[in-house]
Design an enzyme around this catalytic site. Structure first.
Site, PDB file in Angstrom:
ATOM      1  N   LYS A  44     117.729  -6.296 -18.520  1.00 24.95           N
ATOM      2  CA  LYS A  44     117.205  -7.474 -19.224  1.00 24.95           C
ATOM      3  C   LYS A  44     118.102  -8.660 -18.919  1.00 24.95           C
ATOM      4  O   LYS A  44     119.341  -8.515 -18.876  1.00 24.95           O
ATOM      5  CB  LYS A  44     117.223  -7.215 -20.741  1.00 24.95           C
ATOM      6  CG  LYS A  44     117.042  -8.462 -21.603  1.00 24.95           C
ATOM      7  CD  LYS A  44     115.648  -9.072 -21.462  1.00 24.95           C
ATOM      8  CE  LYS A  44     115.516 -10.355 -22.295  1.00 24.95           C
ATOM      9  NZ  LYS A  44     114.193 -11.003 -22.093  1.00 24.95           N
ATOM     10  N   CYS A 128     113.310 -18.659 -17.405  1.00 27.15           N
ATOM     11  CA  CYS A 128     112.929 -18.229 -18.744  1.00 27.15           C
ATOM     12  C   CYS A 128     112.193 -19.377 -19.439  1.00 27.15           C
ATOM     13  O   CYS A 128     112.741 -20.471 -19.603  1.00 27.15           O
ATOM     14  CB  CYS A 128     114.147 -17.829 -19.578  1.00 27.15           C
ATOM     15  SG  CYS A 128     113.644 -17.293 -21.229  1.00 27.15           S
TER      16      CYS A 128
HETATM   17  O1  LIG Z   1     111.417 -14.739 -23.710  1.00 21.14           O
HETATM   18  C1  LIG Z   1     112.102 -14.081 -22.886  1.00 21.14           C
HETATM   19  O2  LIG Z   1     113.119 -13.419 -23.170  1.00 21.14           O
HETATM   20  C2  LIG Z   1     111.607 -14.138 -21.482  1.00 21.14           C
HETATM   21  N1  LIG Z   1     110.259 -14.007 -21.322  1.00 21.14           N
HETATM   22  C3  LIG Z   1     109.662 -14.131 -20.079  1.00 21.14           C
HETATM   23  O3  LIG Z   1     108.435 -13.997 -19.933  1.00 21.14           O
HETATM   24  N2  LIG Z   1     110.448 -14.378 -19.002  1.00 21.14           N
HETATM   25  C4  LIG Z   1     111.798 -14.517 -19.103  1.00 21.14           C
HETATM   26  O4  LIG Z   1     112.474 -14.745 -18.070  1.00 21.14           O
HETATM   27  C5  LIG Z   1     112.396 -14.380 -20.401  1.00 21.14           C
HETATM   28  I1  LIG Z   1     114.464 -14.538 -20.550  1.00 21.14           I
END
Ligand SMILES: O=C(O)c1[nH]c(=O)[nH]c(=O)c1I
Length: 309
Positions: A44, A128
């Site tokens: 993650k 993100c």
């Molecule tokens: O909301 C999130 O944690 C997230 N959600 C996404 O769809 N892509 C991302 O790179 C991330 I860092």
């Protein structure tokens, strides 16, 4: 049938892995991926310190995909460094996703990955869409250039970037020009979710997720055409870099399309979230079936060989 492939000179037992953020937040999930039929895996995206992320509900299944505004919940970078230290690299390669909240945080995390001498491969997440108040770096081309210059000088090994989808040929050209100036960027993962979509519940006349008034990244089959376009656009424009395809994969056909479009490895997000790591068994079998029907013995015979009319 040889489903194995090579990535940066490393043999992979299958051109399949998880998309960062899915089934990779905690050790139990990472262990399940390590035990799965995936050929590689990624952690993650992490920040310097642990984060709870956005209030729930923050993920919702849609008829053809998903919407999420997780808000970067993660255990903090040290947790994933500890996992990287224990990972069995003979079993499968590990990618280490980083999404620091500031350039300094990114540099601090990357320096610690460097000092850890871990064989893990850095996937720098520049896309993100769900940290309130923070615009995506990869949509700010000057900021993109700066962070690649900074990371390239701070990190001595090859690394990759996780990009959002682009929707304009001029943007493919401009971003590829920037990426091609950094030889240490030797892989590009396309695409992250399509940012800031909105879906509605007809009965209650409300949005589906709590954060950001219901706005969130879209994943799943909705994004397949955009994902294939971004994979092929960067495959054509960055001949010295490998492309990791991500977006809309739920069948062997989708995997085949990503490989044909130029991907070396194919990541699975929404479908993995919904079906769990056994999905890699099905995807491998479906891909093998397609290759058999088409008379291909190895992925190399068709990888990147999409024809135009
Ligand atoms: O909301 C999130 O944690 C997230 N959600 C996404 O769809 N892509 C991302 O790179 C991330 I860092």
């Amino acid at each position: 049938l040889d489903l194995s492939t090579f990535f940066l000179g490393r043999p992979l037992t299958a051109p399949l892995m998880n998309a960062s953020g899915v089934w990779c937040n905690v050790n139990s999930q990472l262990h399940a991926l390590a035990e799965s039929e995936a050929g590689a895996m990624v952690t993650k995206s992490c920040t310097l310190l642990r984060r709870d992320g956005n209030p729930e509900p923050r993920y919702h299944t849609l008829t053809m995909g998903s919407i999420n505004s997780m808000g970067l919940p993660n255990e903090g970078h040290q947790y994933y460094l500890d996992y990287a230290e224990r990972h069995d690299y003979e079993n499968k390669p590990l990618f280490f996703s980083v999404a620091g909240l500031t350039l300094d945080d990114n540099l601090t995390i990357v320096a610690q990955i460097q000092d850890a001498y871990t064989p893990a491969l850095l996937e720098l997440n520049l896309s993100c869409p769900n940290v309130p108040g923070k615009a995506q770096i990869a949509y700010d081309f000057d900021a993109l250039d700066v962070i690649l210059a900074e990371i390239s000088s701070a990190y001595s090994r090859p690394f990759g970037v996780k990009l959002p989808p682009y929707f304009d040929i001029a943007h493919f050209d401009e971003v590829a020009d920037i990426l091609n100036r950094y030889e240490k960027v030797n892989f590009i993962t396309c695409i992250n979710s399509i940012g800031n979509g909105l879906m509605i519940d007809m009965e209650s006349e409300t949005v589906l997720i709590k954060p950001k008034q219901g706005f969130g990244g879209i994943g799943g089959e909705y994004v397949l055409p955009t994902a294939l376009a971004n994979v092929n656009a960067f495959h054509q424009r960055c001949p010295k870099k490998s492309i990791i395809g991500c977006g809309g994969v739920n069948t062997g056909e989708h995997v085949f399309m990503h490989l044909l479009a130029g991907a070396s490895i194919v990541q699975v997000g929404t479908a993995l979230y919904e079906q769990g790591p056994d999905i890699f068994v099905r995807l491998k079998a479906e891909l093998a079936q397609i290759m058999q029907e088409k008379g291909y013995k190895t992925i190399r015979e068709f990888q990147g060989k999409l024809k135009t009319l």
